[in-house]
Design a protein around this motif. Structure first.
Motif, PDB file in Angstrom:
ATOM      1  N   VAL A 261      35.563  31.925  80.239  1.00 42.16           N
ATOM      2  CA  VAL A 261      36.368  32.960  79.596  1.00 42.16           C
ATOM      3  C   VAL A 261      36.189  32.743  78.102  1.00 42.16           C
ATOM      4  O   VAL A 261      36.419  31.646  77.596  1.00 42.16           O
ATOM      5  N   ILE A 262      35.745  33.781  77.420  1.00 39.33           N
ATOM      6  CA  ILE A 262      35.415  33.679  76.002  1.00 39.33           C
ATOM      7  C   ILE A 262      36.259  34.676  75.211  1.00 39.33           C
ATOM      8  O   ILE A 262      36.378  35.844  75.612  1.00 39.33           O
ATOM      9  N   ASP A 263      36.829  34.213  74.117  1.00 36.55           N
ATOM     10  CA  ASP A 263      37.525  35.122  73.210  1.00 36.55           C
ATOM     11  C   ASP A 263      36.477  35.656  72.239  1.00 36.55           C
ATOM     12  O   ASP A 263      35.941  34.915  71.420  1.00 36.55           O
ATOM     13  N   ALA A 264      36.167  36.933  72.341  1.00 35.41           N
ATOM     14  CA  ALA A 264      35.116  37.542  71.532  1.00 35.41           C
ATOM     15  C   ALA A 264      35.631  38.021  70.176  1.00 35.41           C
ATOM     16  O   ALA A 264      34.868  38.600  69.403  1.00 35.41           O
ATOM     17  N   GLY A 265      36.887  37.788  69.911  1.00 39.44           N
ATOM     18  CA  GLY A 265      37.440  38.183  68.618  1.00 39.44           C
ATOM     19  C   GLY A 265      37.430  39.686  68.435  1.00 39.44           C
ATOM     20  O   GLY A 265      37.868  40.429  69.303  1.00 39.44           O
ATOM     21  N   MET A 266      36.894  40.129  67.331  1.00 39.16           N
ATOM     22  CA  MET A 266      36.927  41.550  66.969  1.00 39.16           C
ATOM     23  C   MET A 266      35.707  42.332  67.474  1.00 39.16           C
ATOM     24  O   MET A 266      35.541  43.494  67.121  1.00 39.16           O
ATOM     25  N   LYS A 267      34.857  41.740  68.265  1.00 36.60           N
ATOM     26  CA  LYS A 267      33.664  42.445  68.752  1.00 36.60           C
ATOM     27  C   LYS A 267      34.068  43.609  69.656  1.00 36.60           C
ATOM     28  O   LYS A 267      35.048  43.525  70.397  1.00 36.60           O
ATOM     29  N   ASP A 268      33.273  44.649  69.612  1.00 35.11           N
ATOM     30  CA  ASP A 268      33.500  45.806  70.481  1.00 35.11           C
ATOM     31  C   ASP A 268      32.932  45.488  71.858  1.00 35.11           C
ATOM     32  O   ASP A 268      31.724  45.340  72.023  1.00 35.11           O
ATOM     33  N   LEU A 269      33.810  45.386  72.845  1.00 33.73           N
ATOM     34  CA  LEU A 269      33.400  45.033  74.202  1.00 33.73           C
ATOM     35  C   LEU A 269      33.396  46.253  75.126  1.00 33.73           C
ATOM     36  O   LEU A 269      33.143  46.119  76.325  1.00 33.73           O
ATOM     37  N   SER A 270      33.656  47.411  74.580  1.00 36.02           N
ATOM     38  CA  SER A 270      33.840  48.615  75.398  1.00 36.02           C
ATOM     39  C   SER A 270      32.602  49.007  76.204  1.00 36.02           C
ATOM     40  O   SER A 270      32.718  49.745  77.176  1.00 36.02           O
ATOM     41  N   GLY A 271      31.432  48.513  75.840  1.00 32.45           N
ATOM     42  CA  GLY A 271      30.212  48.840  76.577  1.00 32.45           C
ATOM     43  C   GLY A 271      30.004  47.993  77.826  1.00 32.45           C
ATOM     44  O   GLY A 271      29.123  48.264  78.633  1.00 32.45           O
ATOM     45  N   LEU A 272      30.839  46.978  77.981  1.00 33.59           N
ATOM     46  CA  LEU A 272      30.711  46.083  79.139  1.00 33.59           C
ATOM     47  C   LEU A 272      31.502  46.612  80.331  1.00 33.59           C
ATOM     48  O   LEU A 272      32.493  47.322  80.156  1.00 33.59           O
TER      49      LEU A 272
END
Length: 160
Positions: free
Chosen positions: A86-97
């Protein structure tokens, strides 16, 4: 003469089809014979948390389907200890996943199992979901809906 040309064409197409099938079969055999390498931590006993995760998903079938099957237990330890992060991606846009909410629950054995209402990275049980844990060579990522977290699933044939 026309029959001979048709016969020759049929033979050529048949040979091409057979060669394609043989090539696919060889690739499948090569992939299935790839050895899974386990980290040393697989030899350690289950923690209380891991034991609870298995029981949550397998219920009354835990002993029969996991605990009494050494290879299955080894594979599940590998998933829980080495292959899911489990990774905290911070402010990255993850909406494509793909979203975690789109992954089907593995509630085949415990029909009352439900999704967690609130996501907690420390309490996440990847066994609850029908992830493709047996992917050969591709790391998969899933976005935990409306959070900055993503689930990373490493392939079983990863290089440690």
């Amino acid at each position: 003469m026309r029959i001979n040309i048709s016969l020759v064409m049929a033979i050529i197409l048949g040979v091409i089809s057979i060669n394609g099938a043989i090539a696919q079969n060889k690739e499948a055999v090569l992939q299935s014979s790839q050895k899974v390498t386990y980290n040393d931590n697989i030899t350690l006993p289950l923690s209380a948390k891991e034991n609870a995760q298995i029981k949550e998903v397998y219920g009354v079938y835990s002993e029969n389907d996991v605990m009494n099957r050494p290879q299955r237990l080894k594979d599940i330890k590998n998933i829980l200890r080495n292959r899911v992060e489990v990774i905290d991606a911070g402010m990255k846009d993850l909406s494509g996943l793909p979203k975690l909410s789109e992954v089907e629950l593995f509630n085949d054995l415990v029909s009352t199992m439900t999704r967690d209402l609130v996501f907690s990275p420390n309490d996440f049980n990847p066994l609850k979901y029908k992830f493709n844990f047996y992917s050969r060579d591709t790391t998969k990522y899933y976005w935990v809906d409306n959070t900055s977290f993503l689930i990373k699933i490493k392939p079983q044939h990863q290089q440690n």
